[in-house]
Enzyme design. Structure first.
Site, PDB file in Angstrom:
ATOM      1  N   TYR A 112      38.627  40.196  36.884  1.00  0.00           N
ATOM      2  CA  TYR A 112      39.402  41.007  36.432  1.00  0.00           C
ATOM      3  C   TYR A 112      38.767  42.077  35.852  1.00  0.00           C
ATOM      4  CZ  TYR A 112      43.294  42.990  33.457  1.00  0.00           C
ATOM      5  OH  TYR A 112      44.291  43.250  32.991  1.00  0.00           O
ATOM      6  N   GLU A 200      43.736  49.074  35.827  1.00  0.00           N
ATOM      7  CA  GLU A 200      43.964  47.758  36.187  1.00  0.00           C
ATOM      8  C   GLU A 200      43.155  47.817  37.072  1.00  0.00           C
ATOM      9  OE1 GLU A 200      47.060  45.712  35.844  1.00  0.00           O
ATOM     10  OE2 GLU A 200      46.531  44.258  34.822  1.00  0.00           O
TER      11      GLU A 200
END
Ligand code: GDP
Ligand code: MN
Length: 389
Positions: A112, A200
């Site tokens: 991530y 993101e």
């Protein structure tokens, strides 16, 4: 302002951040053509992805991996037009009107990366975690220590040593460190140059053959900066937004739809927030946030009324105005005219203060229309709650 994944990936590509190749499709024919081309180019796996302005699509059935053209077309048929429900869409879900048909990747690890404007430190924070994929919210909640952070000094920007530090914490191989640093530097540059508030990459993957790639990308832009990004402004997809909010934005009204039954018309964002609070305090629920602005004229008040009235949940209208630049008599005249013109049948409760308030009250009283006027905010809120019940 939100954009779709396929648009976000286009932006990343410009900053040399590696993303899978793919095509956006709005029809099954386009999806078929795109999938055919990907298989013809030698891909063995193609991914069909719903494009909506919400995350959690994988879990909701909006992302499907296909190993043949038939499978890809079956997936497109299932996803295009579906009402996709995810933890971010609310219970009614969002209709899928676009697909992304993309090259499949052989995933080794799902990591991530995220950049967000951190208001507390007044800096951009760059986050990284080894626990990417569909459970990142759970990781952030239960084990926040597994999310590594670097705060970026706005004067000098993200430094390569910061990116390197994050890359090591991700447990990447020696050969992956430098590409990961370039990847992160590219993301930061994209974030700053597009005036983003959020970026993101989840998952940020390593592939079986050791490459790094952004498999998903979510970007939000700062609305207040869009005046200097005409190209980005065009990425707005009105079909993804609430129709009443789109309508309100045409008249420069700050309107946000909520799920209560007391419509609010207020001047000034602070007073609008306080109005919602006092409605709640009085036992009611606001149907919207609406700031008509400091210098609203009759036309804007009419437009505002029109928008409030098109929400079928609304049972009463609460107008809370502190007349400063907008004089109370001008407002009262506009309210009377709009209520007549639009033939408003719902109870209208007002609380008025400020410049020319006496004249304003007189105009309302002499209009022959049924207005209720509270002398304080609390009294008016009580009247509104009673009227809506
Ligand atoms: P989200 O659920 O809305 O965040 O959608 P994502 O784009 O993140 O996709 C969800 C999940 O689908 C990912 O975490 C992956 O596990 C899986 N996925 C997406 N693309 C591929 C792919 O190319 N190959 C494989 N094997 N899985 C994929
Ligand atoms: Mn994702």
């Amino acid at each position: 302002m939100k954009i779709h994944e396929y648009q976000a990936k286009e932006i990343l590509r410009k900053y040399n951040v590696p993303v899978p190749g793919g095509e956006m499709a709005t029809t099954l024919e386009e999806a078929d053509t795109a999938a055919k081309a990907l298989f013809a180019a030698g891909n063995t796996v193609v991914v069909v992805k719903a494009q909506i302005h919400a995350g959690g699509r994988g879990k909701g059935g909006g992302v499907k991996v296909a190993k043949s053209l038939d499978d890809a077309n079956t997936a497109s048929k299932a996803i295009l037009g579906m009402q996709l429900i995810t933890h971010q869409t609310g219970p009614t879900g969002q209709k899928v009107q676009r697909l992304l048909i993309e090259e499949g990747s052989l995933i080794d690890r799902e990591l991530y990366l995220g950049l967000v404007l951190d208001r507390a430190s007044a800096k951009v924070v760059f986050m990284a975690s080894q626990s990417g994929g569909m459970e990142i919210e759970e990781v952030a909640h239960a084990t926040p220590d597994l999310i590594y952070k670097e705060y970026v000094d706005p004067v000098v920007g993200l430094q390569p040593w910061q990116a390197r530090s994050l890359a090591f914490k991700l447990g990447l191989t020696t050969a992956q460190i430098n590409p990961a640093v370039s990847f992160m530097m590219g993301l930061y540059k994209a974030f700053i140059e597009t005036d983003s508030t959020l970026m993101e990459i989840n998952p940020f993957i390593t592939t079986k053959d050791g490459k790094l790639m952004a498999l998903d990308c979510k970007i939000n832009f700062d609305d207040n900066a869009m005046f200097r990004h005409k190209d980005l402004k065009e990425l707005r997809d009105l079909a993804e937004e609430d129709p009443l909010e789109v309508e309100a934005s045409k008249f420069a009204l700050n309107y946000i739809k909520l799920d209560g039954n007391i419509a609010c018309m207020v001047n000034g964002a602070g007073l609008a927030m306080a109005t919602m609070d006092i409605i709640e305090y009085a036992g009611g629920k606001a149907a919207n946030f609406l700031d008509v602005g400091g210098g609203a004229n009759q036309e804007q008040i009419e437009n505002a009324f029109g928008i409030l009235l098109s929400d079928p949940n609304v049972k009463a209208i609460f107008i809370n105005i502190f007349g400063g630049i907008l004089r109370v008599d001008v407002l009262a005249t506009a309210v009377v005219a709009a209520a007549r013109k639009l033939n408003v049948q719902l109870p209208i409760i007002l609380r008025l203060e400020g410049t020319n308030v006496e004249e304003g009250r007189k105009i309302l009283a002499e209009s022959g229309l049924k207005f209720e006027v509270g002398t304080t905010m609390k009294e008016a809120a009580d009247l509104a709650v009673k009227a809506a019940a």
